[in-house]
Design a protein around this motif. Structure first.
Motif, PDB file in Angstrom:
ATOM      1  N   LYS A  39       0.837  -1.214   0.000  1.00  0.00           N
ATOM      2  CA  LYS A  39       0.000   0.000   0.000  1.00  0.00           C
ATOM      3  C   LYS A  39       0.865   1.256   0.000  1.00  0.00           C
ATOM      4  N   GLN A  40       1.987   1.243   0.745  1.00  0.00           N
ATOM      5  CA  GLN A  40       2.886   2.397   0.747  1.00  0.00           C
ATOM      6  C   GLN A  40       3.504   2.580  -0.632  1.00  0.00           C
ATOM      7  N   ARG A  41       3.957   1.495  -1.235  1.00  0.00           N
ATOM      8  CA  ARG A  41       4.572   1.574  -2.558  1.00  0.00           C
ATOM      9  C   ARG A  41       3.576   2.136  -3.569  1.00  0.00           C
ATOM     10  N   LEU A  42       2.384   1.587  -3.582  1.00  0.00           N
ATOM     11  CA  LEU A  42       1.366   2.035  -4.524  1.00  0.00           C
ATOM     12  C   LEU A  42       1.067   3.514  -4.312  1.00  0.00           C
ATOM     13  N   THR A  43       0.899   3.924  -3.060  1.00  0.00           N
ATOM     14  CA  THR A  43       0.575   5.316  -2.755  1.00  0.00           C
ATOM     15  C   THR A  43       1.688   6.253  -3.190  1.00  0.00           C
ATOM     16  N   VAL A  44       2.928   5.919  -2.862  1.00  0.00           N
ATOM     17  CA  VAL A  44       4.067   6.769  -3.226  1.00  0.00           C
ATOM     18  C   VAL A  44       4.196   6.862  -4.743  1.00  0.00           C
ATOM     19  N   GLU A  45       4.106   5.742  -5.437  1.00  0.00           N
ATOM     20  CA  GLU A  45       4.253   5.758  -6.895  1.00  0.00           C
ATOM     21  C   GLU A  45       3.131   6.537  -7.567  1.00  0.00           C
ATOM     22  N   LEU A  46       1.911   6.342  -7.128  1.00  0.00           N
ATOM     23  CA  LEU A  46       0.793   7.047  -7.754  1.00  0.00           C
ATOM     24  C   LEU A  46       0.867   8.549  -7.490  1.00  0.00           C
ATOM     25  N   ARG A  47       1.343   8.917  -6.318  1.00  0.00           N
ATOM     26  CA  ARG A  47       1.429  10.344  -5.979  1.00  0.00           C
ATOM     27  C   ARG A  47       2.607  11.019  -6.686  1.00  0.00           C
ATOM     28  N   LEU A  48       3.787  10.387  -6.626  1.00  0.00           N
ATOM     29  CA  LEU A  48       4.982  11.018  -7.190  1.00  0.00           C
ATOM     30  C   LEU A  48       5.074  10.897  -8.705  1.00  0.00           C
ATOM     31  N   PHE A  49       4.815   9.714  -9.229  1.00  0.00           N
ATOM     32  CA  PHE A  49       5.031   9.474 -10.653  1.00  0.00           C
ATOM     33  C   PHE A  49       3.811   9.773 -11.510  1.00  0.00           C
ATOM     34  N   HIS A  50       2.626   9.697 -10.921  1.00  0.00           N
ATOM     35  CA  HIS A  50       1.406   9.890 -11.715  1.00  0.00           C
ATOM     36  C   HIS A  50       0.588  11.076 -11.238  1.00  0.00           C
ATOM     37  N   GLU A  51       1.063  11.730 -10.195  1.00  0.00           N
ATOM     38  CA  GLU A  51       0.469  12.962  -9.684  1.00  0.00           C
ATOM     39  C   GLU A  51      -1.028  12.847  -9.412  1.00  0.00           C
ATOM     40  N   LEU A  52      -1.436  11.698  -8.867  1.00  0.00           N
ATOM     41  CA  LEU A  52      -2.834  11.523  -8.503  1.00  0.00           C
ATOM     42  C   LEU A  52      -3.093  12.189  -7.149  1.00  0.00           C
ATOM     43  N   SER A  53      -4.315  12.618  -6.946  1.00  0.00           N
ATOM     44  CA  SER A  53      -4.699  13.198  -5.666  1.00  0.00           C
ATOM     45  C   SER A  53      -4.856  12.065  -4.646  1.00  0.00           C
ATOM     46  N   PHE A  54      -4.850  12.429  -3.370  1.00  0.00           N
ATOM     47  CA  PHE A  54      -5.040  11.402  -2.339  1.00  0.00           C
ATOM     48  C   PHE A  54      -6.427  10.776  -2.454  1.00  0.00           C
ATOM     49  N   ARG A  55      -7.383  11.533  -2.907  1.00  0.00           N
ATOM     50  CA  ARG A  55      -8.732  10.979  -3.112  1.00  0.00           C
ATOM     51  C   ARG A  55      -8.712   9.901  -4.194  1.00  0.00           C
ATOM     52  N   GLU A  56      -8.002  10.185  -5.299  1.00  0.00           N
ATOM     53  CA  GLU A  56      -7.896   9.202  -6.375  1.00  0.00           C
ATOM     54  C   GLU A  56      -7.106   7.981  -5.915  1.00  0.00           C
ATOM     55  N   ILE A  57      -6.048   8.211  -5.158  1.00  0.00           N
ATOM     56  CA  ILE A  57      -5.239   7.104  -4.644  1.00  0.00           C
ATOM     57  C   ILE A  57      -6.077   6.238  -3.714  1.00  0.00           C
TER      58      ILE A  57
END
Length: 190
Positions: free
Chosen positions: A141-159
């Motif tokens: 879950k940490q990996r997915l969250t970090v990658e989606l936020r940093l590399f794909h610039e998704l919002s926390f709501r989208e994550i």
């Protein structure tokens, strides 16, 4: 009355008109969605699926699944989030059966990272390799969250929608993941 269409409301899903057209039989509308999201989905999948050929295959399957299941899209999240969720699930399923000994980063992934660090490409390659190794060691879950936020610039709501967790949980996972990664980047003052 103006002939111009009203702009989408803040937070509205700008893809819904294309989704609606696709649902009414307009295949060109789905092609437009593919063109819009193809590069991003391939980058997302490549974070998990290391072989280029496999990543392309998983990306194509994500779009095929989205097309086949478009009638099941409940609009509880944006189309983009829904599509990312499909891609992540397919990529994770693919990885479960694949070896994890493949290279972690490609040199093609480095230009934006290099610019962000204002460092040489060689140093960035070394740092990126260390960060990628640490990313793979993070809890899922940490990996997915970090990658989606940093590399794909998704919002926390989208994550949160992608990771099946609350927004607060996504923020906590991101915070803990970043905390673990922080030790990898050398202190410029040291």
């Amino acid at each position: 009355m103006s002939d111009l269409a009203d702009p989408p409301a803040p937070g509205a899903d700008e893809d819904l008109p294309l989704v609606d057209r696709c649902l009414s039989g307009d295949r060109a509308a789905f092609d437009a969605l593919v063109v819009k999201y193809q590069a991003g989905i391939q980058r997302l999948v490549r974070r998990y699926v290391r072989r280029e050929e496999d990543a392309e295959d998983v990306s194509q399957r994500a779009f095929l699944n989205a097309f086949e299941k478009l009638t099941e899209f409940r609009r509880e999240s944006s189309f983009r989030t829904w599509l990312h969720r499909i891609a992540v699930h397919l990529a994770l399923n693919h990885v479960r059966g694949a070896s994890r000994t493949e290279p972690l980063a490609e040199m093609d992934d480095l230009p934006a990272f290099t610019n962000a660090l204002e460092t040489s490409r060689l140093v960035a390659a070394e740092v990126w390799t260390r960060v990628a190794e640490r990313l793979s060691a993070l809890p899922p879950k940490q990996r997915l969250t970090v990658e989606l936020r940093l590399f794909h610039e998704l919002s926390f709501r989208e994550i949160a929608a992608l990771a099946d967790c609350s927004e607060d949980s996504a923020k906590v996972n991101f915070h803990h993941g970043i905390k673990r990664l922080r030790g990898l980047i050398p202190d410029p003052g040291a």
